[in-house]
Structure formats: structure tokens, C-alpha cells
Design a protein around this motif. Sequence first.
Motif, short mmCIF file in Angstrom:
data_model
loop_
_atom_site.label_atom_id
_atom_site.label_comp_id
_atom_site.label_asym_id
_atom_site.label_seq_id
_atom_site.Cartn_x
_atom_site.Cartn_y
_atom_site.Cartn_z
N TYR A 74 46.01 34.10 26.30
CA TYR A 74 46.61 35.29 25.71
C TYR A 74 48.07 35.45 26.13
O TYR A 74 48.54 34.84 27.08
N THR A 75 48.76 36.31 25.41
CA THR A 75 50.16 36.63 25.68
C THR A 75 50.26 38.13 25.95
O THR A 75 49.32 38.89 25.68
N PRO A 76 51.42 38.60 26.46
CA PRO A 76 51.59 40.05 26.64
C PRO A 76 51.39 40.84 25.34
O PRO A 76 50.84 41.94 25.36
N ASN A 77 51.82 40.28 24.20
CA ASN A 77 51.63 40.96 22.92
C ASN A 77 50.15 41.08 22.57
O ASN A 77 49.71 42.11 22.02
N ASP A 78 49.38 40.03 22.88
CA ASP A 78 47.93 40.08 22.64
C ASP A 78 47.29 41.22 23.44
O ASP A 78 46.42 41.94 22.93
N VAL A 79 47.73 41.38 24.67
CA VAL A 79 47.18 42.42 25.53
C VAL A 79 47.50 43.80 24.97
O VAL A 79 46.65 44.70 24.92
N ASN A 80 48.75 43.99 24.51
CA ASN A 80 49.15 45.28 23.93
C ASN A 80 48.35 45.58 22.66
O ASN A 80 47.90 46.71 22.44
N ASP A 81 48.19 44.55 21.81
CA ASP A 81 47.41 44.75 20.56
C ASP A 81 45.97 45.12 20.89
O ASP A 81 45.36 45.96 20.22
N MET A 82 45.42 44.47 21.91
CA MET A 82 44.04 44.74 22.31
C MET A 82 43.88 46.19 22.77
O MET A 82 42.91 46.88 22.43
N LYS A 83 44.85 46.66 23.53
CA LYS A 83 44.78 48.03 24.05
C LYS A 83 44.83 49.03 22.91
O LYS A 83 44.05 50.00 22.88
N GLU A 84 45.74 48.83 21.96
CA GLU A 84 45.86 49.74 20.83
C GLU A 84 44.58 49.73 19.99
O GLU A 84 44.12 50.78 19.53
N MET A 85 43.99 48.56 19.81
CA MET A 85 42.77 48.46 19.01
C MET A 85 41.61 49.20 19.68
O MET A 85 40.88 49.96 19.03
N LEU A 86 41.45 49.02 20.99
CA LEU A 86 40.33 49.65 21.68
C LEU A 86 40.52 51.16 21.81
O LEU A 86 39.53 51.91 21.83
N PRO A 114 42.73 36.11 22.55
CA PRO A 114 42.02 34.87 22.88
C PRO A 114 42.06 34.59 24.38
O PRO A 114 42.73 35.30 25.14
N VAL A 115 41.38 33.55 24.80
CA VAL A 115 41.35 33.20 26.22
C VAL A 115 42.74 32.87 26.73
O VAL A 115 43.13 33.25 27.84
N LEU A 166 33.77 39.23 17.94
CA LEU A 166 34.49 38.22 17.15
C LEU A 166 35.90 38.67 16.85
O LEU A 166 36.86 37.89 16.94
N ILE A 167 36.08 39.95 16.49
CA ILE A 167 37.42 40.48 16.21
C ILE A 167 38.25 40.49 17.49
O ILE A 167 39.43 40.10 17.49
N ALA A 168 37.64 40.92 18.59
CA ALA A 168 38.36 40.98 19.86
C ALA A 168 38.81 39.59 20.31
O ALA A 168 39.89 39.43 20.88
N GLU A 169 37.98 38.58 20.06
CA GLU A 169 38.33 37.20 20.42
C GLU A 169 39.58 36.74 19.66
O GLU A 169 40.40 35.98 20.18
N LEU A 170 39.72 37.20 18.41
CA LEU A 170 40.89 36.84 17.62
C LEU A 170 42.14 37.57 18.10
O LEU A 170 43.23 37.01 18.14
N VAL A 171 41.97 38.84 18.45
CA VAL A 171 43.12 39.65 18.89
C VAL A 171 43.60 39.22 20.26
O VAL A 171 44.81 39.13 20.51
#
Length: 248
Positions: free
Chosen positions: A161-173, A158-159, A151-156
Motif C-alpha cells: 500500500y501507499t499513503p494515498n491508499d491508506v487515506n482512501d481506506m480511511k475515508e471509505m470506512l 492492497p498488501v 474484496l473492495i477493501a483489498e482493492l482500495v
Amino acid sequence: MARIGGPRYAGYDDTHFTQFYAASITRQPRHYEGSVVGYIVHAHCWALFSQIEGLKLNKTALAQVVQTCRKFWHRNELWGAYGDILDSKIGSGEPYFNEEYGCDFFQSPLVVGAVQEAIIRAKEENLRFSSTKAIVPLCRFSGLPLEIAILIAELVCPVQYTPNDVNDMKEMLLVFRWKLPDWFWRKRWSKHLFIELGAKGGTAPVDWLLWLNLLGLVSDPDWFRYSGLPNRERVVGIVLALENIYVQ
């Protein structure tokens, strides 16, 4: 048999090559009757048939494949795109982006250099990550139930997505170390887009660092537009459309 590559007007050697007349997708002129007629297919496009579900090609079914192609191109005229304008670009080294079909026809649909580089980079990053994670203390969120992590990953990310979303996802994981299921990543692009991830459109498990590297490429419109992937989407779409007609 037919020659792939080589000089256009190279000498004919009947011990290695079969001479043939280049066929039209429409019905052949009568003066070709009794002659050897061959259908010309771009080598990289042909290779895509074995990389995705595609047509179940075999020698006994080639006549049906030809009929299938004729039905498809009768309804979807594209041959006009390869007219004098495109012919003038051949060998010039100039990119040709066709606005109507959203791709450069001269870019290989099979080999995309940046995708190969992303795969290599993900392997290197994975080695570095594996060597450091043992000495880094776990975050308090690392043990969250998978349903909540998704659920958190879906918010960070979404389907859409933008380049910023991808960067945020990488930092989170990198911090949380969640292992998300493959379906989470596959929802974020066409399953046939990255044939490099395994046969039949990518059925093998893939490391999350590689998923993120590929998402980063797709989310960059300036890169994606001229990457060769739009042409792959076009060709794969045609192959799948042919398959639908073929199995009917």
C-alpha cells in the motif's frame, strides 16, 4: 545483578552491585577462569524478549542461551559494526543510519514515540466517531456482505500500500462503517512489528482507526526509515532466529 544506566565510572558499591568482567560472545580468555563473568545486553533489547515469543528464558537455561547466542553470532557477524565509527557517535546526539542493516542502531527498538502518539490519536478519533455515527444516516453500502466488503477493501488498500491508499481506506470506512476482520490488517505488516498492540506480537482485537494510523506511519518511507521501527525489526528478527536455534 548489574547496573543499568548511571555514570560509566560511578563508584562501586558491593552492597548493591556485583562486580563482574564483561564477557565476549566468543570463548573467554583463560585469565577469566574462576572470575565472575557477565554478558552485556542492551536494556531495551532485553525487554523485547518478554514482548514477543522469543526465548523461554529462565535461570536453569541461561547456559543454553549463551551457547545459542554463540552459535548464532558465529554465523552472523555483526559485532564489527560497533567499531570506532559507532563509538565516536555515542553521546554525540547524531543519527547513525547503517545502510547495510537498514537502521539506526542508536534508536530504541522498544519505545517508538510516534507509535505511542498514533495510539492516543486513535482513541481520540474513536470517541469522536462514536459520538457522531448515531446521527449520521447509514450509507446504502453499509450492509454489504462481509466477503464483498473485503474484496473492495483489498482493492482500495492492497498488501503493498501507499499513503494515498491508506487515506482512501480511511475515508471509505468512515462512510461505509465496515468492520473488517483483524487478519485483513495483520496481512499488511509483520505481526511482530507493533508490540504495543498486545502481548505476543498483538493478539488482542484492535480498532480500525488505530490500524489505519499505524499503516499511515509505515507507508511513509521518510518517517519509517528513521523511526526506530527498522531497528526493532532487526532486533526482533535476531530474537526469533535465536529461538529457532534454541529449540533445536
